[in-house]
Design a protein around this motif. Structure first.
Motif, PDB file in Angstrom:
ATOM      1  N   ARG A 292     -44.042  39.918  25.466  1.00 54.85           N
ATOM      2  CA  ARG A 292     -44.273  38.746  26.335  1.00 54.85           C
ATOM      3  C   ARG A 292     -43.121  38.619  27.331  1.00 54.85           C
ATOM      4  O   ARG A 292     -43.331  38.422  28.537  1.00 54.85           O
ATOM      5  CB  ARG A 292     -44.341  37.489  25.455  1.00 54.85           C
ATOM      6  N   ARG A 293     -41.874  38.843  26.868  1.00 53.26           N
ATOM      7  CA  ARG A 293     -40.711  38.747  27.763  1.00 53.26           C
ATOM      8  C   ARG A 293     -40.776  39.832  28.840  1.00 53.26           C
ATOM      9  O   ARG A 293     -40.555  39.594  30.011  1.00 53.26           O
ATOM     10  CB  ARG A 293     -39.414  38.914  26.931  1.00 53.26           C
ATOM     11  N   LEU A 294     -41.188  41.038  28.419  1.00 48.95           N
ATOM     12  CA  LEU A 294     -41.220  42.168  29.365  1.00 48.95           C
ATOM     13  C   LEU A 294     -42.271  41.947  30.454  1.00 48.95           C
ATOM     14  O   LEU A 294     -42.078  42.359  31.604  1.00 48.95           O
ATOM     15  CB  LEU A 294     -41.520  43.471  28.610  1.00 48.95           C
ATOM     16  N   LEU A 295     -43.370  41.259  30.126  1.00 45.92           N
ATOM     17  CA  LEU A 295     -44.480  41.128  31.094  1.00 45.92           C
ATOM     18  C   LEU A 295     -44.398  39.816  31.887  1.00 45.92           C
ATOM     19  O   LEU A 295     -45.334  39.455  32.600  1.00 45.92           O
ATOM     20  CB  LEU A 295     -45.827  41.216  30.359  1.00 45.92           C
ATOM     21  N   SER A 296     -43.239  39.103  31.786  1.00 47.62           N
ATOM     22  CA  SER A 296     -43.159  37.738  32.374  1.00 47.62           C
ATOM     23  C   SER A 296     -43.016  37.781  33.888  1.00 47.62           C
ATOM     24  O   SER A 296     -41.972  37.450  34.454  1.00 47.62           O
ATOM     25  CB  SER A 296     -41.928  37.003  31.812  1.00 47.62           C
ATOM     26  N   ARG A 297     -44.060  38.178  34.574  1.00 44.77           N
ATOM     27  CA  ARG A 297     -44.030  38.259  36.042  1.00 44.77           C
ATOM     28  C   ARG A 297     -45.412  37.907  36.542  1.00 44.77           C
ATOM     29  O   ARG A 297     -46.404  38.402  36.001  1.00 44.77           O
ATOM     30  CB  ARG A 297     -43.655  39.701  36.440  1.00 44.77           C
ATOM     31  N   ASP A 298     -45.544  37.023  37.562  1.00 39.78           N
ATOM     32  CA  ASP A 298     -46.902  36.687  38.063  1.00 39.78           C
ATOM     33  C   ASP A 298     -47.214  37.477  39.329  1.00 39.78           C
ATOM     34  O   ASP A 298     -46.372  38.242  39.832  1.00 39.78           O
ATOM     35  CB  ASP A 298     -47.025  35.172  38.292  1.00 39.78           C
ATOM     36  N   GLY A 299     -48.403  37.290  39.860  1.00 39.59           N
ATOM     37  CA  GLY A 299     -48.903  38.080  40.993  1.00 39.59           C
ATOM     38  C   GLY A 299     -48.099  37.897  42.262  1.00 39.59           C
ATOM     39  O   GLY A 299     -48.203  38.681  43.195  1.00 39.59           O
ATOM     40  N   TRP A 300     -47.266  36.837  42.299  1.00 42.24           N
ATOM     41  CA  TRP A 300     -46.412  36.638  43.481  1.00 42.24           C
ATOM     42  C   TRP A 300     -45.057  37.331  43.307  1.00 42.24           C
ATOM     43  O   TRP A 300     -44.198  37.253  44.178  1.00 42.24           O
ATOM     44  CB  TRP A 300     -46.182  35.144  43.733  1.00 42.24           C
ATOM     45  N   ARG A 306     -40.668  30.623  31.285  1.00 44.57           N
ATOM     46  CA  ARG A 306     -39.262  30.184  31.323  1.00 44.57           C
ATOM     47  C   ARG A 306     -38.658  30.052  29.934  1.00 44.57           C
ATOM     48  O   ARG A 306     -37.531  30.506  29.688  1.00 44.57           O
ATOM     49  CB  ARG A 306     -39.211  28.829  32.072  1.00 44.57           C
ATOM     50  N   ALA A 307     -39.437  29.488  28.994  1.00 45.91           N
ATOM     51  CA  ALA A 307     -38.878  29.244  27.643  1.00 45.91           C
ATOM     52  C   ALA A 307     -38.535  30.573  26.975  1.00 45.91           C
ATOM     53  O   ALA A 307     -37.441  30.750  26.429  1.00 45.91           O
ATOM     54  CB  ALA A 307     -39.906  28.469  26.804  1.00 45.91           C
ATOM     55  N   ARG A 309     -37.817  33.345  28.382  1.00 46.35           N
ATOM     56  CA  ARG A 309     -36.657  33.977  29.034  1.00 46.35           C
ATOM     57  C   ARG A 309     -35.352  33.305  28.610  1.00 46.35           C
ATOM     58  O   ARG A 309     -34.342  33.953  28.379  1.00 46.35           O
ATOM     59  CB  ARG A 309     -36.813  33.899  30.570  1.00 46.35           C
ATOM     60  N   LEU A 310     -35.432  31.965  28.463  1.00 47.60           N
ATOM     61  CA  LEU A 310     -34.220  31.241  28.047  1.00 47.60           C
ATOM     62  C   LEU A 310     -33.807  31.691  26.643  1.00 47.60           C
ATOM     63  O   LEU A 310     -32.632  31.942  26.374  1.00 47.60           O
ATOM     64  CB  LEU A 310     -34.499  29.727  28.063  1.00 47.60           C
ATOM     65  N   ALA A 311     -34.811  31.858  25.775  1.00 44.80           N
ATOM     66  CA  ALA A 311     -34.514  32.281  24.399  1.00 44.80           C
ATOM     67  C   ALA A 311     -33.804  33.635  24.415  1.00 44.80           C
ATOM     68  O   ALA A 311     -32.783  33.839  23.741  1.00 44.80           O
ATOM     69  CB  ALA A 311     -35.825  32.385  23.607  1.00 44.80           C
ATOM     70  N   PHE A 312     -34.295  34.556  25.253  1.00 46.43           N
ATOM     71  CA  PHE A 312     -33.667  35.889  25.280  1.00 46.43           C
ATOM     72  C   PHE A 312     -32.285  35.830  25.919  1.00 46.43           C
ATOM     73  O   PHE A 312     -31.376  36.593  25.581  1.00 46.43           O
ATOM     74  CB  PHE A 312     -34.568  36.887  26.020  1.00 46.43           C
ATOM     75  N   TYR A 313     -32.114  34.875  26.850  1.00 45.60           N
ATOM     76  CA  TYR A 313     -30.796  34.733  27.494  1.00 45.60           C
ATOM     77  C   TYR A 313     -29.766  34.279  26.458  1.00 45.60           C
ATOM     78  O   TYR A 313     -28.688  34.871  26.313  1.00 45.60           O
ATOM     79  CB  TYR A 313     -30.881  33.719  28.637  1.00 45.60           C
ATOM     80  N   ILE A 314     -30.144  33.269  25.685  1.00 46.95           N
ATOM     81  CA  ILE A 314     -29.209  32.766  24.654  1.00 46.95           C
ATOM     82  C   ILE A 314     -28.946  33.871  23.629  1.00 46.95           C
ATOM     83  O   ILE A 314     -27.786  34.141  23.253  1.00 46.95           O
ATOM     84  CB  ILE A 314     -29.809  31.503  23.979  1.00 46.95           C
ATOM     85  N   ARG A 315     -30.038  34.568  23.241  1.00 44.00           N
ATOM     86  CA  ARG A 315     -29.878  35.671  22.263  1.00 44.00           C
ATOM     87  C   ARG A 315     -28.898  36.702  22.802  1.00 44.00           C
ATOM     88  O   ARG A 315     -28.032  37.210  22.079  1.00 44.00           O
ATOM     89  CB  ARG A 315     -31.255  36.312  22.028  1.00 44.00           C
ATOM     90  N   SER A 316     -28.964  37.009  24.090  1.00 42.52           N
ATOM     91  CA  SER A 316     -28.101  38.080  24.617  1.00 42.52           C
ATOM     92  C   SER A 316     -26.643  37.667  24.505  1.00 42.52           C
ATOM     93  O   SER A 316     -25.785  38.460  24.129  1.00 42.52           O
ATOM     94  CB  SER A 316     -28.457  38.363  26.089  1.00 42.52           C
TER      95      SER A 316
END
Lengths: 336, 145, 288, 94
Positions: A292-300, A306-307, A309-316
Motif C-alpha cells: 500500500r505504501r509503495l503504490l501511494s500515488r494518484d493519477g495526478w 497520508r496516514a 506514509r506518516l507511519a513509515f516515516y516514524i518507523r524509519s
C-alpha cells in the motif's frame, strides 16, 4: 487511476499498455516521473507501438537518462583520479554502480548523487583528498558534523564547489545506531573489480544493500524505483550458479535476513520476479502495508495515503536511532 | 556544421610578410604575457536559469515603492524627504526575498550597507501591508514552509 | 481537481487546480488554443494548497507538476492565474528535451525568424509582444525552441506576461479587450497582466521557420549596434538555454550550427518605438 | 605541475570540434561538457592525444610544431596551460 499499479504493470508486462486510454497515458507518465521510473519505462516500452506524443515523451526521458549516465560516469572518473594516487579503490554503490558495471538495473535509470564505500581506515585519507580536490561540506555546523561522525554509516555529504555535485562516502551500509550491524569488512573483502581502480559490491551483497536501503533505512519514498532495481538485479544475478544459497548466506552475515526476505516477497508480488521461496519466506500480513505504501500515488502524480506514509516515516526514524536520541535529534533540528 | 579538417594545426601562413607577423603571433602564444587570459572556457549548465524562467520564485522588494521614489528611510522605517537628518538613502536595487528572510531571521546585514541602514530597511519592510509593492514577496518568504 | 487540457506549440498540457477560479481564468485566457493531439496530454502542471488546511483558510497556492522546483515560493489565491501559468512554464523550462530551448523571444516574417535574447527585465518580452502587433508573427515571448535535426524554430506562443509599464503600452495597441487577462496587482513580479497572442500566431503555431538573426537588446540610449564573434554568440546562447547541457552532443551540434550560421548583434534602445525601428532596420538589411 | 609526471589526453579526433574565427568549440563526450579553446590548447591536445608526455617533452614537440625556438619561458607557459587543461578534465596524470 487510483494508484501506481498501472506503472508496475507497464514495467512488468509492456504488452499491458497496448489498449490504454489516452487519459490513462497522461496519468501513467505523471506517476512514472514522480516515481523517477520514466527512464526505465522508456527502456521497457522501446519496441511497443505507441501514440506519437507518448513516443516523444519517452524519447525525452531517454535523452535525460543518457545525460544522467554521462554525468554519473564522469563523477566516478573524477573521483577515481582523486583517490587512485592514494591507493584508494572506491567501491561504487547504488545507481553509479549499476551504470558503470553495465547492469540491466542501470538501463534508463536516473542516477542521483555518487555513493561510495571505503574501508573505515581509509576514510580520513579520502576525506582529506576530497576537500583538497574542491569538495565542501554540505552542512558544516558542529552538530551535524559530530552526529555523522559518531552515529552515521557515512561522512557528512560533500558538494563540489564548482560542479555542484554531491558525494556520500560510506564506511558501512546502515547507520551505526540501527539494530542490525552489517559486516563492513566482509563487504569490502568480497567487492568485485569492474575497472582499474574501481569496484562494486559482490552480486549477493549488492542485493542485500538494495534491500537494506529500501526496508531498513528509509521511509520507502522512491520505493518502487528501489524495488525495480532489485527486480533487475535478481533477474540478472539469479542466472549465476549458487546465487540463492549465496544470497541466503550473505543476508545472515549482514543480519539482514528479514529485510531481504521482505524485499523478495514484494518484488515477486509486484514485478513478478522469480524468487527462491526458501529465501523469501511465507507471505506476512504486514506485506500488504508495504505494498500500500509503495503504490501511494494518484493519477495526478500526487502522493496519497497520508496516514500510511506518516507511519513509515516514524518507523524509519525509529529504526535509525533509539527513542531518546530521536527526541533530542528532532528537538535540535526543530530549533535550528 | 562548419568545415573541420582532421588534424587541425594553427594556420600556416602563405605570403612572406604574413609569415613574419604570423610567426610573432605564434611566438606570443608561448610568452608569459599570454598567461594574462585563460585559454579555455567551459560551458557550465546554467542552473539558475530555470529559476529565471519563473523569476517570481525569487521575488524582490523595492525600497521605497515606485510611488515614493527618491525618498529616504528613517530608523523606524518611515519615509522622509531625501537628505533629512538621521535618515538613510534607500538601497540602489530591490532587495532579494531570500536576503530579506535571512536578515529578519538571523540578523545578517545587506551586503554593501551598514547595520543601521539594514535596520532601517527592515523596519520599512515590516510596515508593508497588502497591496503595497513588495508585500507579497515579504509575506511569502516569511511564511514557514 | 478542476482540469483543462490544451496545446501550446509542441507541448500537450494537462493543467489541474484545486480551485475553480484560476482554471476558468486560464480557459478564458487560452480561448482558441487547440486540445492536445489525439486528446493525449503528456505534461502535467498543477496548483494546490501548500498544506491541506490551506485550501480555504487564507489559501496558499503551491506550484506543482511533473517537474518542480524544491523552494518554489507559495502565492495567494488572487494570483492563482499567475501561479498556474508559472507551473506551465516550469514544465517546459525543466522538462523540455526534444528541442534546444532558449530563454528568449522570437518573431517571424516571410519564413525567417529574429530571436531576441537577454535576461528577464531586458525588455525582450515586451519588444516581442509589440512586434507581434506590428506585422510580425509572434513565435514566443519567453521560450524559443530549436529543432536539433533541421535547425528550424518551433513556436511556443504562450500567453505573454506583461509587467508594470508594459501593460499600458500593449493596452494602447491591442484593440481586442478579450485578449487580456485580469490585472493582477502586487504579485511577486509587480503588477502583471496576461495578453493572448494575436489569432494569427495561434492559428499558425505549427509553422516552423529558419532563424536569420539573434539580437541582444538592452535598455539605454540608442548606441551603435555591435556585432559579435561566433564563439561569444555560442557562449551567450548556451548561458541563455535551460537544457543545452542535457541534450548532450545533439545540443552541441544544434547550438554550434546556430552560432556559426546566424549573426549575433547587440544594441541598446531608449524606448519601445526606438527598439522596433531598429529591429525593422536589421530586418531590411537581411531582406526580411 | 609536477615536472616528471606524464600527461595523458584522449585522441583529439575523438572530440566533435567546430572551428570559429577566434576559438574552437570542443564537445568532450566523457564529461558531456563543452569547452571553448584558444591556441595553443588544440595543438597541445593533438600532441598529447598522439602520445602522452612530460611538460618538457610536450614543450619540445609544441615549439617544433609551431616553428618557434624553445626556451624556459615556453616551458613555463606550457606547464600553466596544462594546469588549465587538467582542471577542465581534458588531460590527466598517471
Amino acid at each position: 487511476m487510483r494508484d501506481a499499479l498501472p506503472l508496475v504493470r507497464a514495467l512488468t508486462d509492456p504488452a499491458s499498455v497496448d489498449h490504454i486510454m489516452p487519459d490513462d497515458w497522461t496519468a501513467l507518465l505523471s506517476i512514472a516521473r514522480a516515481e523517477r521510473l520514466i527512464g526505465s519505462l522508456a527502456v521497457r516500452l522501446k519496441e511497443r507501438d505507441l501514440p506519437v506524443s507518448v513516443m516523444e515523451a519517452l524519447e525525452a526521458a531517454r535523452v535525460q537518462a543518457a545525460f544522467d549516465h554521462v554525468q554519473a560516469r564522469w563523477e566516478v572518473e573524477l573521483t577515481r583520479r582523486l583517490l587512485a594516487p592514494l591507493g584508494i579503490r572506491p567501491i561504487l554503490l547504488k545507481g553509479s554502480a549499476f551504470v558503470v558495471a553495465g547492469l540491466a538495473a542501470g538501463e534508463g535509470r536516473m542516477v542521483g548523487d555518487l555513493d561510495i564505500l571505503l574501508p573505515a581506515d581509509q576514510l580520513n585519507k579520502a576525506e582529506a583528498a576530497l576537500l583538497v580536490g574542491g569538495y565542501e561540506w554540505a552542512k558544516d555546523d558542529p552538530y551535524t558534523q559530530a552526529y555523522y561522525r559518531r552515529w552515521m554509516h557515512e561522512l557528512p555529504p560533500l558538494i563540489h564547489a564548482e560542479r555542484g555535485t554531491m558525494i556520500d562516502v560510506h564506511h558501512t551500509i546502515l547507520p551505526l545506531t540501527a539494530r542490525p550491524t552489517p559486516d563492513a569488512p566482509a563487504l569490502v573483502a568480497d567487492a568485485v573489480d569492474i575497472a582499474p581502480g574501481l569496484a562494486t559490491l559482490s552480486p549477493a551483497d549488492m542485493i542485500v544493500h538494495a534491500a537494506c536501503h529500501l526496508i531498513a533505512d528509509g521511509d520507502m519514498a522512491g520505493g518502487l524505483r528501489n524495488l525495480w532495481d532489485i527486480d533487475r538485479l535478481v533477474r540478472d544475478f539469479s542466472r549465476q550458479a549458487n546465487f540463492w544459497p549465496m544470497l541466503a548466506e550473505r543476508s545472515g552475515v549482514h543480519q539482514m535476513r528479514e529485510p531481504v526476505a521482505r524485499t523478495l516477497r514484494l518484488t515477486h508480488q509486484l514485478y513478478e520476479t522469480p524468487v527462491d521461496h526458501a529465501v523469501a519466506g511465507h507471505t506476512r500480513a504486514s506485506d500488504a502495508l508495504f505494498v500500500r505504501r509503495l503504490l501511494s500515488r494518484d493519477g495526478w502524480g500526487r502522493q496519497t495515503n497520508r496516514a500510511t506514509r506518516l507511519a513509515f516515516y516514524i518507523r524509519s526514524h525509529w529504526m535509525r536511532m533509539p527513542p531518546l536520541m530521536l527526541a533530542r535529534h528532532l528537538w535540535i533540528k526543530a530549533r535550528s | 556544421m562548419a568545415e573541420r579538417d582532421e588534424t587541425e594545426q594553427t594556420e600556416v601562413a602563405s605570403g612572406a610578410d604574413e609569415a613574419g607577423n604570423l610567426h610573432t603571433s605564434r611566438r606570443n602564444l608561448l610568452r608569459l604575457t599570454a598567461l594574462g587570459g585563460a585559454a579555455i572556457a567551459t560551458v557550465r549548465p546554467n542552473a539558475g536559469l530555470a529559476q529565471a524562467a519563473v523569476s517570481a520564485l525569487k521575488c524582490q522588494i523595492p525600497i521605497p515603492d515606485s510611488a515614493n521614489a527618491g525618498k529616504w528611510v528613517k530608523n523606524d522605517g518611515t519615509l522622509v524627504k531625501s537628505g533629512t537628518a538621521n535618515s538613510y538613502a534607500p538601497p540602489s536595487n530591490p532587495l532579494k526575498g531570500e536576503d530579506v528572510k535571512n536578515s529578519l531571521k538571523y540578523g545578517t546585514t545587506y551586503s554593501g550597507y551598514s547595520s543601521q541602514q539594514t535596520n532601517a530597511y527592515n523596519n520599512y519592510i515590516k510596515k508593508l501591508t497588502v497591496g503595497k509593492q513588495g508585500y507579497t514577496c515579504y509575506a511569502s518568504v516569511m511564511t514557514p514552509r | 481537481m478542476y482540469r483543462l487540457d490544451l496545446r501550446v506549440g509542441p507541448v500537450g498540457y494537462r493543467v489541474g487546480s484545486a480551485w475553480r477560479r484560476p482554471i476558468d481564468a486560464l480557459r478564458r485566457l487560452y480561448a482558441g488554443y487547440p486540445a492536445p493531439d489525439e486528446g493525449l496530454a503528456t505534461l502535467t502542471a498543477r496548483i494546490e494548497p501548500e498544506k491541506p488546511w490551506r485550501r480555504h483558510l487564507r489559501p496558499q497556492v503551491a506550484i506543482r507538476g511533473d517537474f518542480e522546483l524544491p523552494d518554489a515560493v507559495p502565492m495567494t489565491l488572487d494570483h492563482g492565474l499567475l501561479a498556474i501559468e508559472m507551473a506551465m512554464n516550469l514544465q517546459i523550462a525543466l522538462g523540455e528535451r526534444r528541442h534546444l530551448l532558449l530563454h528568449a523571444g522570437a518573431v517571424e516574417r516571410n519564413g525567417r525568424v529574429i530571436i531576441l535574447t537577454g535576461e528577464s527585465g531586458s525588455g525582450k518580452s515586451t519588444l516581442s509582444a509589440l512586434l507581434g502587433e506590428h506585422g510580425w508573427r509572434l513565435l514566443s515571448d519567453e521560450f524559443v525552441l530549436i529543432e536539433p535535426g533541421t535547425g528550424l524554430v518551433r513556436a511556443f506562443p504562450r500567453a505573454i506576461s506583461l509587467k508594470n509599464a508594459a501593460i499600458a503600452e500593449l493596452e494602447r495597441v491591442v484593440a481586442d479587450r478579450d485578449r487580456f487577462g485580469p490585472l493582477l496587482r502586487a504579485t511577486p513580479k509587480g503588477d502583471l497582466r496576461h495578453l493572448r497572442p494575436a489569432p494569427d500566431a495561434i492559428a499558425r503555431m505549427d509553422e516552423r521557420a529558419m532563424p536569420a538573426l539573434v539580437l541582444f537588446p538592452t535598455f539605454g540610449h540608442a548606441s551603435q549596434a555591435e556585432g559579435m564573434g561566433q564563439a561569444e554568440l555560442f557562449a551567450l546562447l548556451t548561458q541563455g538555454s535551460t537544457n543545452y547541457a542535457a541534450l548532450g552532443e545533439r545540443g552541441f551540434e544544434t547550438m554550434a550550427r546556430l552560432a556559426t550560421t546566424v549573426p549575433g548583434v547587440r544594441f541598446a534602445y531608449p524606448d519601445s518605438a526606438g527598439g522596433m525601428a531598429i529591429v525593422e532596420q536589421f530586418a531590411a538589411e537581411l531582406g526580411i | 605541475m609536477a615536472q616528471n609526471s606524464r600527461y595523458h589526453a584522449e585522441s583529439y579526433v575523438a572530440h566533435p570540434v567546430v572551428t570559429t574565427a577566434d576559438m574552437r568549440l570542443l564537445f568532450h563526450r566523457a564529461s558531456g561538457e563543452t569547452h571553448l579553446l584558444a591556441d595553443p590548447l588544440p595543438d597541445m591536445l593533438i600532441l598529447l592525444g598522439e602520445q602522452p608526455d612530460t611538460i618538457q617533452g610536450l614543450t619540445t614537440r609544441l615549439c617544433a610544431r609551431l616553428g618557434v625556438a624553445q626556451d624556459e619561458e615556453a616551458h613555463a607557459v606550457v606547464g600553466h596551460r596544462l594546469d588549465e587543461l587538467e582542471a577542465a578534465g581534458l588531460v590527466w596524470r598517471d
